[in-house]
Design a protein around this motif. Structure first.
Motif, short mmCIF file in Angstrom:
data_model
loop_
_atom_site.label_atom_id
_atom_site.label_comp_id
_atom_site.label_asym_id
_atom_site.label_seq_id
_atom_site.Cartn_x
_atom_site.Cartn_y
_atom_site.Cartn_z
N VAL A 180 77.70 17.63 -6.30
CA VAL A 180 79.05 17.90 -5.80
C VAL A 180 79.25 19.40 -5.63
N GLN A 181 78.86 20.16 -6.65
CA GLN A 181 79.01 21.61 -6.59
C GLN A 181 78.16 22.20 -5.46
N GLN A 182 76.95 21.71 -5.28
CA GLN A 182 76.08 22.21 -4.22
C GLN A 182 76.68 21.96 -2.84
N LEU A 183 77.45 20.88 -2.72
CA LEU A 183 78.07 20.54 -1.43
C LEU A 183 79.40 21.25 -1.24
N GLY A 184 79.77 22.11 -2.19
CA GLY A 184 80.99 22.88 -2.05
C GLY A 184 82.21 22.22 -2.66
N GLY A 185 82.02 21.14 -3.39
CA GLY A 185 83.13 20.45 -4.02
C GLY A 185 83.30 20.85 -5.47
N VAL A 186 84.28 20.23 -6.10
CA VAL A 186 84.55 20.45 -7.52
C VAL A 186 84.31 19.12 -8.24
N PRO A 187 83.41 19.12 -9.21
CA PRO A 187 83.16 17.87 -9.95
C PRO A 187 84.42 17.40 -10.68
N ILE A 188 84.65 16.12 -10.61
CA ILE A 188 85.80 15.51 -11.28
C ILE A 188 85.66 15.74 -12.78
N TYR A 189 86.77 16.11 -13.44
CA TYR A 189 86.72 16.35 -14.88
C TYR A 189 87.99 15.91 -15.61
N ASP A 190 89.09 15.72 -14.90
CA ASP A 190 90.35 15.32 -15.53
C ASP A 190 90.25 13.87 -16.00
N PRO A 191 90.46 13.62 -17.29
CA PRO A 191 90.32 12.25 -17.82
C PRO A 191 91.18 11.21 -17.10
N LYS A 192 92.40 11.56 -16.73
CA LYS A 192 93.26 10.62 -16.01
C LYS A 192 92.69 10.28 -14.64
N GLU A 193 92.20 11.31 -13.96
CA GLU A 193 91.63 11.09 -12.63
C GLU A 193 90.33 10.30 -12.74
N ILE A 194 89.53 10.58 -13.75
CA ILE A 194 88.29 9.83 -13.97
C ILE A 194 88.61 8.36 -14.17
N SER A 195 89.56 8.08 -15.03
CA SER A 195 89.94 6.70 -15.32
C SER A 195 90.49 6.01 -14.08
N SER A 196 91.32 6.72 -13.33
CA SER A 196 91.91 6.15 -12.12
C SER A 196 90.86 5.84 -11.07
#
Length: 177
Positions: free
Chosen positions: A86-102
Motif C-alpha cells: 500500500v505504501q509503495q503504491l502511494g497509499g496509507v495502510p489502514i490502522y484505525d481499529p474502527k475502520e479495520i473492523s468496519s
C-alpha cells in the motif's frame, strides 16, 4: 537512461511517483483500497487466531495451541506485507481499529469465539476459505496490470491455502476418532 542528466521536473516526478512508472497499468487507488480491505481481514484473522490460542487448553491440545499461534503470526505478516505494498503504491495502510473492523465486516469477516476447540478450528477454516476466495478474485482482477502486487498476493494466497488445508486435515483426523 540512468546515466543521463535528468531534468528537475523528471526528478520531482520520480520522487512523487516512487516505483510507479508509465509501464504501471493498474489503478493504484483502487488497488490500495482493495489491499487495505484485505489488510483489515488479516488483522482480524490475527486477533481471532490469538484468541483461539489463548483459549486452547494446552494440556488437551498442545499442538493446536501452537498451530493457532503460528497461524496468527503469519496473518500478522500478511497484514504487514499488504501495508508495505500500500505504501509503495502511494497509499496509507489502514490502522484505525474502527475502520479495520468496519472494512472487515463489509466483506463478511467478524471475529468469532466458540466454546470448543473443534468449533474454533471450523471458524478458522471458514475464515481462511473466505480469504482464499477474496485473494483469488483480486489476483484475477489485477491480472498483469500490477505484477508486484500480484506476486505479493500470490505468496499470501499460497500460505492461506496451506492454513485451510491444515485446519481441514485436523478436522478430518478428529472426525475419524
Amino acid at each position: 537512461m540512468p546515466n543521463q542528466k535528468n531534468s528537475p521536473g523528471e526528478v520531482q516526478q520520480a520522487i512523487r511517483q516512487g516505483a510507479i512508472t508509465r509501464e504501471y497499468k493498474g489503478d493504484a487507488q483502487r488497488i490500495v483500497q482493495a489491499l487495505n480491505a484485505l489488510r483489515s481481514t488479516e488483522i482480524l484473522s490475527y486477533l481471532q487466531y490469538m484468541q483461539h490460542q489463548y483459549m486452547a487448553v494446552s494440556l488437551f491440545s498442545p499442538g493446536l495451541k501452537t498451530e493457532f499461534e503460528a497461524h496468527a503470526t503469519q496473518e500478522l505478516d500478511h497484514a504487514n506485507r499488504l501495508a508495505d505494498r500500500v505504501q509503495q503504491l502511494g497509499g496509507v495502510p489502514i490502522y484505525d481499529p474502527k475502520e479495520i473492523s468496519s472494512k472487515a465486516a463489509n466483506v463478511g469477516v467478524v471475529p468469532e469465539q466458540s466454546a470448543t476447540l473443534a468449533e474454533m478450528v471450523v471458524e478458522d477454516l471458514m475464515l481462511e476459505r473466505h480469504q482464499v476466495k477474496v485473494y483469488t478474485a483480486l489476483i484475477r482482477e489485477i491480472g498483469d496490470q500490477d505484477l508486484v502486487t500480484r506476486h505479493v498476493l500470490l505468496g499470501i494466497l499460497a500460505e492461506t491455502e496451506k492454513h485451510a488445508s491444515e485446519l481441514a486435515d485436523y478436522l478430518k483426523r478428529t472426525a475419524d476418532k
